[in-house]
Design a protein around this motif. Structure first.
Motif, PDB file in Angstrom:
ATOM      1  N   VAL A 182      30.002  73.532 -18.152  1.00 36.17           N
ATOM      2  CA  VAL A 182      29.679  71.997 -17.472  1.00 36.17           C
ATOM      3  C   VAL A 182      31.256  71.244 -17.826  1.00 36.17           C
ATOM      4  CG1 VAL A 182      28.462  69.873 -17.773  1.00 36.17           C
ATOM      5  CG2 VAL A 182      27.173  72.076 -18.014  1.00 36.17           C
ATOM      6  N   GLU A 183      31.642  71.328 -18.997  1.00 25.15           N
ATOM      7  CA  GLU A 183      33.098  70.986 -19.029  1.00 25.15           C
ATOM      8  C   GLU A 183      34.021  71.444 -18.396  1.00 25.15           C
ATOM      9  OE1 GLU A 183      34.263  69.765 -23.104  1.00 25.15           O
ATOM     10  OE2 GLU A 183      32.175  70.449 -23.994  1.00 25.15           O
ATOM     11  N   ILE A 185      33.697  72.389 -15.136  1.00 20.04           N
ATOM     12  CA  ILE A 185      33.460  71.882 -13.843  1.00 20.04           C
ATOM     13  C   ILE A 185      34.306  70.416 -13.894  1.00 20.04           C
ATOM     14  CG2 ILE A 185      31.810  71.072 -12.155  1.00 20.04           C
ATOM     15  CD1 ILE A 185      29.985  73.497 -13.306  1.00 20.04           C
ATOM     16  N   ASN A 186      33.702  69.810 -14.834  1.00 27.76           N
ATOM     17  CA  ASN A 186      34.404  68.235 -14.920  1.00 27.76           C
ATOM     18  C   ASN A 186      35.816  68.168 -15.042  1.00 27.76           C
ATOM     19  OD1 ASN A 186      31.664  67.241 -14.632  1.00 27.76           O
ATOM     20  ND2 ASN A 186      31.390  67.358 -16.890  1.00 27.76           N
ATOM     21  N   LEU A 187      36.179  69.120 -15.820  1.00 28.78           N
ATOM     22  CA  LEU A 187      37.749  69.137 -16.069  1.00 28.78           C
ATOM     23  C   LEU A 187      38.402  69.409 -14.510  1.00 28.78           C
ATOM     24  CD1 LEU A 187      40.297  69.115 -17.827  1.00 28.78           C
ATOM     25  CD2 LEU A 187      39.928  71.538 -18.146  1.00 28.78           C
ATOM     26  N   ARG A 189      37.357  69.093 -11.617  1.00 29.39           N
ATOM     27  CA  ARG A 189      36.877  67.834 -10.581  1.00 29.39           C
ATOM     28  C   ARG A 189      38.028  66.745 -11.113  1.00 29.39           C
ATOM     29  NH1 ARG A 189      32.302  66.286 -12.003  1.00 29.39           N
ATOM     30  NH2 ARG A 189      31.065  67.647 -10.718  1.00 29.39           N
ATOM     31  N   GLY A 190      38.260  66.485 -12.272  1.00 31.98           N
ATOM     32  CA  GLY A 190      38.761  65.534 -12.698  1.00 31.98           C
ATOM     33  C   GLY A 190      40.500  65.677 -12.137  1.00 31.98           C
TER      34      GLY A 190
END
Length: 330
Positions: A182-183, A185-187, A189-190
């Motif tokens: 999950v992290e 994916i967020n990384l 995207r950021g």
């Protein structure tokens, strides 16, 4: 900042770009501090290349990437003599290849034939390159980090045992847990959002972490050289390696599983890596936990397993687990 604080900052900076691979990051740092070369193996997409690039980005060092392919030539790695002509005549001048860098990424090393792989041998062992009878020294800070994946064996050239032995550690990378996924994916995207913002406003200065100077690595190595290793710990390392050469005397299982024992380079790798591990843990001495923490990475690529072990589904890791269980502390 002290050398220890700077190395800790380097590890933290790499950790911001790589999620869920703390052990891999620690092995990269140990390899750098122990002045050795690393082989990273894992399935595609597990951030092998990204981890190495993150280290190069956060360290004051020249970075070079070599994409190994079947049509690569040794001169594409080492460089070659080039004929220059001018009004005064002609002469051959050495044109250095991508191996002349501080951090060298040999991406998918097993996709190039043996002739190209062997071009790395002298650089990895002697820290120099010989072309047309002339020897050219590599920079004081030099490290080869090679990657390969365990699938897609068609069209690849497995590394020979002699070259595998020249890698200080063989690091395996596995899938991250779902929380880390999950992290990730967020990384990513950021990073896409940040890239889009930079493209829209290219003159806006971007925030970057402080780059760690090369001198911090050399200072850390000097401190690691003074780490105390007791006679008992030296004997423990030697006993572990010796047990791989006479496995039947240690246990029936090891006798069935191990065909070729570890070379003396394995003992040296245990010593170097355990001292670096102890230093990173903030201690000035090596204890058994340091040796056991890096034993798998230092020994797995130096073991030769029998067909019986492969038939039983025993990997080098399984053999080393059995080794650690049966070799007692002096």
């Amino acid at each position: 900042m002290s050398a220890r604080e700077q190395i800790a900052q380097l590890e933290a900076n790499i950790g911001q770009a790589i999620i869920g691979q703390r052990d891999v990051i620690r092995r990269l740092i140990i390899g750098l501090l122990a002045n050795g070369n690393l082989l990273l193996e894992g399935l595609p997409g597990l951030a092998k290349t990204r981890a190495i690039k993150a280290m190069a980005k956060n360290l004051e060092a020249d970075f070079s990437r070599i994409q190994f392919t079947p049509d690569l030539l040794p001169a594409d790695v080492t460089g070659t003599d080039v004929l220059y002509r001018d009004e005064h005549g002609s002469e051959f001048r050495f044109h250095s290849g991508p191996i002349f860098a501080n951090l060298v990424l040999a991406d998918e090393i097993n996709r190039a034939p043996a002739k190209v792989q062997s071009a790395l041998l002298e650089a990895m062992e002697e820290r120099q390159v010989t072309v047309a009878g002339k020897t050219h020294k590599l920079p004081p800070l030099f490290m080869v980090m090679a990657t390969q994946n365990p699938i897609e064996q068609e069209g690849t050239y497995p590394l020979p045992e002699a070259q595998m032995d020249r890698f200080l550690m063989h690091v395996l990378i596995t899938y991250p847990p779902v929380t880390d996924e999950v992290e990730v994916i967020n990384l990513v995207r950021g990073e896409e959002v940040m890239a889009a913002e930079n493209a829209a406003a290219p003159d806006t200065p971007s925030e970057t972490s402080a780059v760690i100077p090369q001198q911090a690595i050399f200072d850390a190595r000097r401190e690691i050289a003074t780490i105390h290793v007791s006679d008992a710990m030296v004997r423990y390392m030697a006993d572990l390696v010796d047990a791989t050469r006479r496995p039947a005397e240690i246990s029936d299982s090891l006798g069935r599983w191990i065909d070729i024992g570890v070379s003396p380079r394995g003992s040296i790798a245990l010593d170097k890596c355990s001292r670096a591990h102890a230093w990173l843990e903030g201690r000035d001495y090596v204890d058994p936990l340091d040796i056991q923490a890096i034993a798998h990475d230092a020994l797995r690529h130096r073991l030769g397993l029998t067909f019986e072990a492969q038939g039983e589904g025993i990997s080098a890791n399984g053999a080393i687990d059995e080794l650690l269980r049966n070799v007692a502390l002096p």
